[in-house]
Design a protein around this motif. Structure first.
Motif, short mmCIF file in Angstrom:
data_model
loop_
_atom_site.label_atom_id
_atom_site.label_comp_id
_atom_site.label_asym_id
_atom_site.label_seq_id
_atom_site.Cartn_x
_atom_site.Cartn_y
_atom_site.Cartn_z
N VAL A 221 0.81 -1.24 0.04
CA VAL A 221 0.08 -0.12 -0.06
C VAL A 221 1.04 1.28 0.00
CG1 VAL A 221 -1.53 1.27 1.32
CG2 VAL A 221 -1.98 -0.96 0.83
N VAL A 222 2.00 1.16 0.86
CA VAL A 222 2.84 2.51 0.79
C VAL A 222 3.35 2.56 -0.61
CG1 VAL A 222 5.13 3.26 1.65
CG2 VAL A 222 3.59 2.39 3.10
N VAL A 223 3.79 1.60 -1.21
CA VAL A 223 4.66 1.82 -2.65
C VAL A 223 3.50 2.36 -3.57
CG1 VAL A 223 5.44 0.36 -4.55
CG2 VAL A 223 6.26 -0.06 -2.27
N ALA A 224 2.24 1.84 -3.70
CA ALA A 224 1.16 2.18 -4.45
C ALA A 224 0.64 3.59 -4.08
CB ALA A 224 -0.31 1.28 -4.06
N LEU A 225 0.71 3.89 -2.87
CA LEU A 225 0.29 5.55 -2.34
C LEU A 225 1.63 6.53 -3.16
CD1 LEU A 225 -0.70 5.44 1.25
CD2 LEU A 225 -2.06 5.73 -0.99
N LEU A 226 2.77 5.92 -3.09
CA LEU A 226 3.61 6.79 -3.63
C LEU A 226 3.59 6.50 -5.20
CD1 LEU A 226 6.70 5.84 -1.34
CD2 LEU A 226 5.39 8.03 -1.49
N GLY A 227 3.40 5.34 -5.72
CA GLY A 227 3.26 5.50 -7.25
C GLY A 227 1.98 6.27 -7.61
N MET A 228 1.15 6.73 -6.93
CA MET A 228 0.01 7.61 -7.63
C MET A 228 0.37 9.10 -7.40
SD MET A 228 -3.39 6.45 -5.35
CE MET A 228 -3.62 4.86 -4.66
N THR A 229 1.91 9.34 -6.96
CA THR A 229 2.15 10.65 -7.29
C THR A 229 2.55 10.99 -8.65
OG1 THR A 229 4.49 9.95 -6.44
CG2 THR A 229 2.84 10.71 -4.88
N ILE A 230 2.80 9.79 -9.41
CA ILE A 230 3.13 9.99 -10.78
C ILE A 230 1.95 10.20 -11.68
CG2 ILE A 230 4.20 8.87 -12.88
CD1 ILE A 230 5.68 7.22 -10.80
N GLY A 231 1.96 11.17 -12.15
CA GLY A 231 0.57 11.73 -12.87
C GLY A 231 0.70 13.16 -13.57
N ASN A 232 -0.64 13.39 -13.93
CA ASN A 232 -0.67 14.75 -14.64
C ASN A 232 -1.41 15.72 -13.51
OD1 ASN A 232 -3.05 13.61 -14.59
ND2 ASN A 232 -3.76 14.08 -16.72
N HIS A 233 -0.62 15.81 -12.32
CA HIS A 233 -1.33 16.71 -11.38
C HIS A 233 -1.03 18.22 -11.45
CE1 HIS A 233 -2.07 13.19 -8.97
NE2 HIS A 233 -0.93 12.82 -9.18
N GLN A 234 -1.90 19.35 -11.69
CA GLN A 234 -1.65 20.64 -11.93
C GLN A 234 -0.91 21.15 -10.34
OE1 GLN A 234 -1.62 22.14 -14.61
NE2 GLN A 234 -2.38 20.21 -15.66
N GLY A 235 -1.80 20.86 -9.35
CA GLY A 235 -1.36 21.47 -8.17
C GLY A 235 -0.59 20.08 -7.63
N HIS A 236 0.19 20.33 -6.54
CA HIS A 236 0.87 19.25 -5.85
C HIS A 236 0.25 19.00 -4.55
CE1 HIS A 236 3.63 18.65 -8.97
NE2 HIS A 236 3.89 20.01 -9.07
N VAL A 237 -1.07 19.30 -4.21
CA VAL A 237 -1.86 19.13 -2.62
C VAL A 237 -1.92 17.66 -2.70
CG1 VAL A 237 -3.94 19.54 -1.37
CG2 VAL A 237 -2.95 21.23 -3.08
N GLU A 238 -2.48 17.17 -3.79
CA GLU A 238 -2.51 15.64 -3.56
C GLU A 238 -1.29 14.71 -3.48
OE1 GLU A 238 -2.86 17.31 -6.60
OE2 GLU A 238 -5.11 17.25 -7.09
N ASP A 239 -0.39 15.35 -3.98
CA ASP A 239 1.05 14.49 -3.64
C ASP A 239 1.46 14.91 -2.31
OD1 ASP A 239 1.25 14.12 -6.52
OD2 ASP A 239 2.73 15.66 -6.79
N ILE A 240 1.08 16.07 -1.56
CA ILE A 240 1.48 16.21 -0.20
C ILE A 240 0.90 15.41 0.67
CG2 ILE A 240 1.10 17.89 1.74
CD1 ILE A 240 1.80 20.04 -0.41
N PHE A 241 -0.65 15.04 0.16
CA PHE A 241 -1.53 13.91 1.05
C PHE A 241 -0.84 12.72 0.95
CE2 PHE A 241 -4.46 17.55 1.51
CZ PHE A 241 -4.79 17.37 2.61
N LEU A 242 -0.70 12.32 -0.41
CA LEU A 242 -0.34 10.87 -0.70
C LEU A 242 1.15 10.42 0.06
CD1 LEU A 242 -1.02 10.80 -4.44
CD2 LEU A 242 -2.16 9.24 -2.60
#
Length: 89
Positions: free
Chosen positions: A46-67
């Protein structure tokens, strides 16, 4: 004569557990408890999956901070759990 629910076959083994089957129904068929190794592996997946979700087309990085913070919190909990499990009681 075939074995029935009331008449156990002589080849069946009695399950010897220290758990009362009335409290834990799965103890009657030979399994009771948790598999720490399985939960640790699942936690790291699950930790690896959460970190893998940071890769993508995010405009802002709020999602990355939470992940990243959620993955870090889960990793910290699992590390503390594994360290406290090794300590003698």
């Amino acid at each position: 004569m075939a074995a029935t629910d009331l008449d156990k076959a002589s080849t069946e083994r009695a399950v010897a557990t220290s758990v009362d089957p009335a409290e834990v129904p799965s103890a009657a068929w030979g399994w009771s408890g948790e598999s720490r190794k399985t939960f640790r592996i699942a936690g790291w997946v699950v930790v690896v999956a959460l970190l893998g979700m940071t890769i993508g087309n995010h405009q802002g990085h709020v999602e990355d901070i939470f992940l990243i913070s959620l993955a870090g919190l889960m990793a910290l909990i699992m590390i503390v759990d594994s360290l406290t499990q090794r300590m003698p009681k």
